[in-house]
Design a protein around this motif. Structure first.
Motif, PDB file in Angstrom:
ATOM      1  N   ARG A 114      10.628   2.145   3.998  1.00 48.80           N
ATOM      2  CA  ARG A 114      11.801   2.942   3.611  1.00 48.80           C
ATOM      3  C   ARG A 114      11.665   4.016   2.533  1.00 48.80           C
ATOM      4  O   ARG A 114      12.177   5.069   2.449  1.00 48.80           O
ATOM      5  CB  ARG A 114      12.928   1.565   3.036  1.00 48.80           C
ATOM      6  N   GLU A 115      11.084   3.706   1.554  1.00 45.38           N
ATOM      7  CA  GLU A 115      10.590   4.316   0.378  1.00 45.38           C
ATOM      8  C   GLU A 115       9.900   5.769   0.918  1.00 45.38           C
ATOM      9  O   GLU A 115      10.197   6.949   0.490  1.00 45.38           O
ATOM     10  CB  GLU A 115      10.019   3.921  -0.885  1.00 45.38           C
ATOM     11  N   GLY A 116       8.698   5.365   1.725  1.00 49.13           N
ATOM     12  CA  GLY A 116       7.856   6.399   2.406  1.00 49.13           C
ATOM     13  C   GLY A 116       8.707   7.417   3.136  1.00 49.13           C
ATOM     14  O   GLY A 116       8.516   8.720   3.198  1.00 49.13           O
ATOM     15  N   VAL A 117       9.521   6.977   4.043  1.00 51.47           N
ATOM     16  CA  VAL A 117      10.308   7.661   4.930  1.00 51.47           C
ATOM     17  C   VAL A 117      11.233   8.503   4.257  1.00 51.47           C
ATOM     18  O   VAL A 117      11.526   9.985   4.576  1.00 51.47           O
ATOM     19  CB  VAL A 117      10.957   6.910   6.252  1.00 51.47           C
ATOM     20  N   THR A 118      11.907   8.022   3.229  1.00 51.99           N
ATOM     21  CA  THR A 118      12.954   8.667   2.537  1.00 51.99           C
ATOM     22  C   THR A 118      12.403   9.798   1.792  1.00 51.99           C
ATOM     23  O   THR A 118      12.881  10.933   1.668  1.00 51.99           O
ATOM     24  CB  THR A 118      13.656   7.826   1.626  1.00 51.99           C
TER      25      THR A 118
ATOM     26  N   ALA B 265       0.866  -1.202   0.046  1.00 56.23           N
ATOM     27  CA  ALA B 265       0.121   0.006  -0.005  1.00 56.23           C
ATOM     28  C   ALA B 265       0.835   1.178   0.036  1.00 56.23           C
ATOM     29  O   ALA B 265       0.569   2.273  -0.602  1.00 56.23           O
ATOM     30  CB  ALA B 265      -0.703  -0.115   1.350  1.00 56.23           C
ATOM     31  N   ILE B 266       1.942   1.333   0.746  1.00 55.21           N
ATOM     32  CA  ILE B 266       2.940   2.410   0.813  1.00 55.21           C
ATOM     33  C   ILE B 266       3.427   2.635  -0.702  1.00 55.21           C
ATOM     34  O   ILE B 266       3.652   3.949  -1.161  1.00 55.21           O
ATOM     35  CB  ILE B 266       4.035   2.208   1.764  1.00 55.21           C
ATOM     36  N   ILE B 267       3.888   1.794  -1.140  1.00 59.73           N
ATOM     37  CA  ILE B 267       4.606   1.531  -2.616  1.00 59.73           C
ATOM     38  C   ILE B 267       3.552   2.277  -3.526  1.00 59.73           C
ATOM     39  O   ILE B 267       3.817   3.183  -4.419  1.00 59.73           O
ATOM     40  CB  ILE B 267       5.052   0.271  -2.960  1.00 59.73           C
ATOM     41  N   ALA B 268       2.237   1.721  -3.527  1.00 61.42           N
ATOM     42  CA  ALA B 268       1.233   2.226  -4.298  1.00 61.42           C
ATOM     43  C   ALA B 268       0.961   3.714  -4.286  1.00 61.42           C
ATOM     44  O   ALA B 268       0.648   4.257  -5.190  1.00 61.42           O
ATOM     45  CB  ALA B 268      -0.121   1.359  -4.286  1.00 61.42           C
TER      46      ALA B 268
ATOM     47  N   LEU C 105       3.001   5.974  -3.183  1.00 61.38           N
ATOM     48  CA  LEU C 105       4.125   6.610  -3.627  1.00 61.38           C
ATOM     49  C   LEU C 105       3.964   6.882  -5.183  1.00 61.38           C
ATOM     50  O   LEU C 105       4.213   7.812  -5.578  1.00 61.38           O
ATOM     51  CB  LEU C 105       5.328   5.959  -3.048  1.00 61.38           C
ATOM     52  N   LEU C 106       3.702   5.401  -5.987  1.00 55.48           N
ATOM     53  CA  LEU C 106       3.567   5.677  -7.419  1.00 55.48           C
ATOM     54  C   LEU C 106       2.319   6.540  -7.838  1.00 55.48           C
ATOM     55  O   LEU C 106       2.560   7.413  -8.834  1.00 55.48           O
ATOM     56  CB  LEU C 106       3.533   4.320  -7.614  1.00 55.48           C
TER      57      LEU C 106
END
Length: 368
Positions: free
Chosen positions: A278-282, A38-41, A43-44
């Motif tokens: 990791r991607e969300g926090v960065t 869900a986090i990756i989705a 972000l995309l």
């Protein structure tokens, strides 16, 4: 007189009890994977797929070589730290097999949901080979704890001193955290001073004694501290390399606190092979620092690819040991001629998803 039977008085078993338990267990198992996806989705959706693809396009052969080199150094040091901890618990662990087992665990962590199944498999297999699964699991837990302690100490210092989006919050939270640590130390001291011989107190004292011997003793403490510091430096350095490859011109002093936040996020069990928090926090940290969320997302993508590449030798270990296990398991070899220690060694060399259920070994990582 005949004795009365108790069969009629037994309570009936609810037919839906087992399915409900299985469904709840499956939900907990896959919750982290769903959260990471869900986090990756999100972000995309917010940043677009172009940022993700741009991060992938920027990775070239020299960058991959750097990832493999840094991964080799950190993996060998991690295996050495594991060896030190295991020996303090009375377990045999040569450095060569430890490096292979650690590479295998890293690859399973990166390839399977959850990010911890490789460590679980490493702990159980080592415990099986030494005839004590409990101590094998405790050795891995203590080894991973050493890494978390190093990250906490270094991260707290970096977030307190270096400029970061959370420096003011960390400085206001530091006194409360220090009070909590002092309280925890007081509780531990009170437990040690307690002279009761209760079962719980004895188990707690034994656990604290193992932790002290593994992490704080004169024999192990320097090696564990040195290896943990070098491993952390390798991860932070790889993050800086990823930021440069992604096109960020921020200084190292700015990138180090963000790297700490990213490493902390990677420890959350809400990921898909390490991807997600990791991607969300960065992306958030880069945006808060004025560097752009797009640049942060691209940096996290490059770092994720480098981390996966650094773990790829674990795939080679899997294939080699699986093939060796097939050779040793041919019918021509009599099982009566294999010594117990040799049998344990062959078991550690077999493919991780294959084991003899008659010996009580897990068939898949989900069962351990």
């Amino acid at each position: 007189m005949s004795t009365p039977t108790l069969v009629r008085e037994s309570a009936p078993v609810a037919p839906l009890a087992v399915p409900r338990r299985l469904s709840l267990r499956a939900l907990r198992t896959h919750l982290g994977t769903l959260a990471g996806a869900a986090i990756i989705a999100v972000l995309l959706w917010r940043l677009g797929t172009g940022v993700f693809l741009d991060g992938l396009r920027r990775i070239d052969t020299p960058t991959l070589v750097i990832g493999l080199a840094v991964g080799a150094v950190t993996t060998v040091l991690s295996a050495w730290r594991w060896q030190l901890v295991a020996r303090s618990l009375g377990l045999r662990l040569p450095l060569g097999p430890a490096v292979g087992d650690y590479y295998r665990a890293l690859f399973l962590n990166a390839a399977l949901p959850g990010g911890v199944l490789g460590d679980v498999h490493r702990a159980v297999r080592h415990g099986q080979s030494e005839g004590d699964i409990g101590r094998g699991v405790r050795a891995v837990v203590l080894e991973r704890t050493a890494g978390q302690i190093a990250l906490t100490v270094f991260g707290a210092g970096a977030l307190l001193i270096l400029p970061s989006p959370v420096r003011d919050d960390v400085r206001s939270f530091a006194p409360l955290a220090a009070a909590g640590v002092a309280g925890a130390c007081a509780i531990v001291l009170a437990v040690r001073m307690n002279k009761s011989r209760g079962k719980r107190g004895g188990a707690l004292r034994a656990t604290l004694g193992e932790a002290r011997r593994a992490l704080l003793s004169r024999r192990n403490g320097p090696g564990v501290a040195l290896s943990s510091a070098a491993i952390l430096a390798g991860h932070v350095g790889m993050f800086v390399v990823a930021a440069r490859v992604a096109g960020s011109a921020a200084s190292v002093a700015v990138l180090v606190p963000i790297a700490v936040l990213a490493l902390v996020a990677m420890g959350l069990p809400l990921n898909v092979g390490g991807w997600g928090p990791r991607e969300g926090v960065t992306a958030w940290a880069f945006a808060a620092a004025g560097l752009g969320a797009d640049s942060g997302f691209a940096t996290a993508v490059v770092y994720g690819v480098l981390s996966f590449v650094a773990a790829l030798p674990g795939l080679v270990v899997l294939v080699v040991r699986w093939y060796a296990g097939l050779r040793y398991s041919r019918p021509a070899v009599s099982s009566s001629k294999i010594a117990p220690k040799e049998s344990a060694r062959l078991d550690r060399s077999s493919f991780p998803f294959s084991a003899d259920p008659r010996e009580g070994r897990p068939m898949t990582p989900d069962s351990v």
